[in-house]
Write an enzyme that holds these catalytic residues in place. Sequence first.
Site, PDB file in Angstrom:
ATOM      1  N   SER A   9       0.354  -1.304   0.135  1.00  0.00           N
ATOM      2  CA  SER A   9       0.231  -0.047   0.079  1.00  0.00           C
ATOM      3  C   SER A   9       0.864   1.103  -0.002  1.00  0.00           C
ATOM      4  O   SER A   9       2.215   1.171   0.804  1.00  0.00           O
ATOM      5  CB  SER A   9      -0.572   0.407   1.126  1.00  0.00           C
ATOM      6  OG  SER A   9      -1.564   1.190   1.629  1.00  0.00           O
ATOM      7  N   HIS A  10       0.150   2.237  -0.472  1.00  0.00           N
ATOM      8  CA  HIS A  10       1.140   3.238  -0.708  1.00  0.00           C
ATOM      9  C   HIS A  10       0.600   3.798   0.633  1.00  0.00           C
ATOM     10  O   HIS A  10       2.004   4.772   1.084  1.00  0.00           O
ATOM     11  CB  HIS A  10       0.083   4.801  -1.809  1.00  0.00           C
ATOM     12  CG  HIS A  10       0.254   4.156  -2.724  1.00  0.00           C
ATOM     13  ND1 HIS A  10      -0.365   3.287  -3.234  1.00  0.00           N
ATOM     14  CD2 HIS A  10       0.607   5.138  -3.693  1.00  0.00           C
ATOM     15  CE1 HIS A  10      -0.135   3.837  -3.996  1.00  0.00           C
ATOM     16  NE2 HIS A  10       0.751   4.515  -4.972  1.00  0.00           N
ATOM     17  N   SER A  11       0.189   3.297   1.824  1.00  0.00           N
ATOM     18  CA  SER A  11      -0.039   3.358   3.464  1.00  0.00           C
ATOM     19  C   SER A  11       0.651   2.892   3.958  1.00  0.00           C
ATOM     20  O   SER A  11       0.080   1.985   3.799  1.00  0.00           O
ATOM     21  CB  SER A  11      -1.060   4.502   3.799  1.00  0.00           C
ATOM     22  OG  SER A  11      -1.521   4.858   4.952  1.00  0.00           O
ATOM     23  N   SER A  71       1.273   2.784  -8.427  1.00  0.00           N
ATOM     24  CA  SER A  71       2.457   2.301  -8.426  1.00  0.00           C
ATOM     25  C   SER A  71       2.819   1.413  -7.682  1.00  0.00           C
ATOM     26  O   SER A  71       3.796   0.659  -7.598  1.00  0.00           O
ATOM     27  CB  SER A  71       3.854   3.345  -8.180  1.00  0.00           C
ATOM     28  OG  SER A  71       3.261   4.039  -6.502  1.00  0.00           O
TER      29      SER A  71
END
Length: 128
Positions: A9-11, A71
């Site tokens: 995840s981006h987070s 991404s």
Amino acid sequence: MSVGIVLVSHSADLAAGLRDLLRQVAGDTVAVTVAGGSDDGGLGTSYDLIRDAVGEAASGDGVVVLPDLGSSVLTARALLDEHPDARVRLVDAPFVEGAVAAAVIAATGADLDTVASAAEEAWHARKL
């Protein structure tokens, strides 16, 4: 051992929260690792974090890699293209629903193909 799950995840917080949920529904029988955020702890994705998470989850019968979007998909795909392993599967599934389905099925001792399919089938799970 069961199929492991990697949450990309981006987070970091999002990945860690989903890991907590999966531990509640699947128990400790499924290795769930996270690659959340960038190398410096911000939002983004990290090749090295994904590589390490895959290595940590790979102690069982394979690994399902679930990216959240954008991404994270590209970075996970780049890693797996550079280090192909038939026991590691990048799946196209909704992040939360796919992860829950994968964890529940992995906890039964299902094989990699079955766990990956369960995650992907979560695209069809309606909420309303």
